[in-house]
Design an enzyme around this catalytic site. Structure first.
Site, PDB file in Angstrom:
ATOM      1  N   LYS A 134      56.215 -19.033  70.258  1.00  0.00           N
ATOM      2  CA  LYS A 134      57.134 -18.341  69.372  1.00  0.00           C
ATOM      3  C   LYS A 134      58.598 -18.717  69.671  1.00  0.00           C
ATOM      4  CE  LYS A 134      53.884 -16.018  67.190  1.00  0.00           C
ATOM      5  NZ  LYS A 134      52.558 -16.350  67.731  1.00  0.00           N
TER       6      LYS A 134
HETATM    7  C1  LIG Z   1      51.240 -15.264  67.545  1.00  0.00           C
HETATM    8  C2  LIG Z   1      50.726 -14.290  66.552  1.00  0.00           C
HETATM    9  C3  LIG Z   1      50.026 -13.137  66.933  1.00  0.00           C
HETATM   10  C4  LIG Z   1      49.596 -12.862  68.343  1.00  0.00           C
HETATM   11  O1  LIG Z   1      50.626 -12.810  69.250  1.00  0.00           O
HETATM   12  P1  LIG Z   1      50.277 -12.660  70.813  1.00  0.00           P
HETATM   13  O2  LIG Z   1      51.592 -12.318  71.418  1.00  0.00           O
HETATM   14  O3  LIG Z   1      49.749 -13.986  71.262  1.00  0.00           O
HETATM   15  O4  LIG Z   1      49.302 -11.579  70.947  1.00  0.00           O
HETATM   16  C5  LIG Z   1      49.658 -12.237  65.959  1.00  0.00           C
HETATM   17  N1  LIG Z   1      49.924 -12.451  64.664  1.00  0.00           N
HETATM   18  C6  LIG Z   1      50.567 -13.556  64.251  1.00  0.00           C
HETATM   19  C7  LIG Z   1      50.856 -13.742  62.791  1.00  0.00           C
HETATM   20  C8  LIG Z   1      50.979 -14.519  65.175  1.00  0.00           C
HETATM   21  O5  LIG Z   1      51.604 -15.618  64.763  1.00  0.00           O
END
Ligand SMILES: *Cc1c(COP(=O)(O)O)cnc(C)c1O
Length: 376
Positions: free
Chosen positions: A181
């Site tokens: 992210k």
């Molecule tokens: C990355 C992501 C998640 C999960 O995030 P984590 O921190 O890895 O649990 C959930 N929903 C979307 C749309 C994502 O891109």
């Protein structure tokens, strides 16, 4: 080789992590956790931000706070990450998938109301690529049917909808700080709570069902088991890593946006010639350049494009096998209405490398190779 992602790193992470270690307070809710959550509260204007071990866990917390239970239904897109659905399946609820819009890949707000039943408990907008869903319409439906709105804003930190930060518009919002992210702590996330009245319960759920947070603030003289709960608080070492990036959040955002615009300008001629499609940012939405994607004609062309890029040392990827077509999606969920775009558009998408350390030269090289593939 140009990889698809390098986790964000600004240079101060190790310094802050060693500070956390030297303070001999590396468990949850230490100094860096406070800094990060206060920064998010100030920056987004949300009522409360609780740092969590992941966005998955933040969504699970939201499901608990919304009191989602067996037999309940939650409306969401099928084109999303598994965690959006899992958080509710774990509570015995049924994900009800509706189709997406082909322009933003977000849930089609005009198809939601027809999927509402007397079991519907919540709507789950996922802000794909950090571009907002049509929140006015979604809030209107939620109000009319007394539903919770829980935003999967995993990709949406720093983005806005009509000036309002994503994650703060619904009842609850979830951010992700996974290494893929815009800002990261390795694994981690945050829950944003709009209404004060859920804060105490959220703190208890996050701290193993105890009122330990109140105890540390001196509000109670001993801490006890109050409710069911789990352990959703990250180590302060992880928060220290995140702090190094939140401090530079604007620089990181600006750099990503400039790479995004560069991709867009270089590839716009291909869109004008009808060769491929580029992302659409609707009016009123400001995005955070979480992702740059292009859409090939179909699955076959995308497969050829991905291997051409790989031969040229570029790692591009695709994602989201629609949840309703996956084994668990068939077992736990159902699709309401027609799948006009979810499957078709998911087979066309190709994500190009996009990360803080990516350079403008690399973007030129990648865009050049895409053009070469299409003989432009
Ligand atoms: C990355 C992501 C998640 C999960 O995030 P984590 O921190 O890895 O649990 C959930 N929903 C979307 C749309 C994502 O891109």
């Amino acid at each position: 080789m140009i990889v698809f992602n390098i986790p964000p790193y600004t240079g101060k992470e190790l310094h802050y992590i060693s500070q956390a270690v030297e303070k001999q307070k590396i468990c949850g809710d230490g100094e860096f956790t406070k800094k990060c959550s206060q920064w998010i509260e100030k920056r987004t204007g949300t009522g409360k931000c609780l740092l969590t071990t992941s966005c998955t866990h933040a969504t699970e917390l939201a499901a608990l706070l919304a009191d989602v239970g067996p037999g309940d239904e939650v409306i969401m897109p099928s084109y999303t990450f598994v965690s959006t659905a899992n958080a509710f399946v774990l509570r015995g609820a049924t994900p009800v998938f509706v189709d997406i819009r082909p322009d933003t890949m977000n849930i089609d707000e005009n198809l939601i109301e027809a999927a509402v039943t007397d079991r519907t408990k919540a709507i789950l907008p996922v802000h794909y690529a950090g571009v907002s869903c049509e929140m006015d319409k979604i809030l209107e439906i939620a109000r009319a049917h007394d539903l919770f709105v829980i935003e999967d804003a995993a990709q949406g930190i720093m983005s806005t909808y009509k000036g309002r930060p994503l994650g703060t518009i619904g009842d609850f919002g979830a951010f992700s700080f996974h290494e893929t992210k815009n800002y990261s702590m390795g694994e981690g996330g945050a829950l944003l709570i709009r209404d004060e009245k859920y804060v105490e319960e959220a703190e208890i759920l996050r701290e193993k069902g105890t009122n330990r947070s109140q105890f540390f603030r001196g509000q109670v003289d001993k801490y006890r088991w109050i409710n069911y709960g789990s352990s959703y608080l990250p180590s302060d070492m992880n928060a220290a890593y995140l702090w190094a990036q939140l401090e530079m959040a604007d620089e990181i955002n600006a750099h990503r946006l400039s790479l995004w615009s560069q991709y867009y300008e270089l590839l716009a001629p291909l869109q004008e010639q009808g060769i491929l499609d580029l992302p659409v940012i609707p009016e009123g939405c400001e995005h955070n350049a979480h992702m740059f994607y292009i859409k090939a004609k179909d699955l076959e062309e995308r497969t050829a494009l991905l291997s051409f890029l790989k031969e040229n040392d570029i790692l591009a990827v695709f994602h989201y096998v629609p949840l309703h077509s996956a084994p668990a999606g068939q077992k736990f969920g159902r699709f309401h209405g027609a799948d006009t775009y979810t499957t078709k558009e998911s087979e066309r998408i190709c994500r190009l490398p996009m990360f803080y350390k990516l350079t403008s030269e690399e973007v030129s090289y990648i865009a050049g190779k895409v053009k070469e593939f299409y003989h432009v």
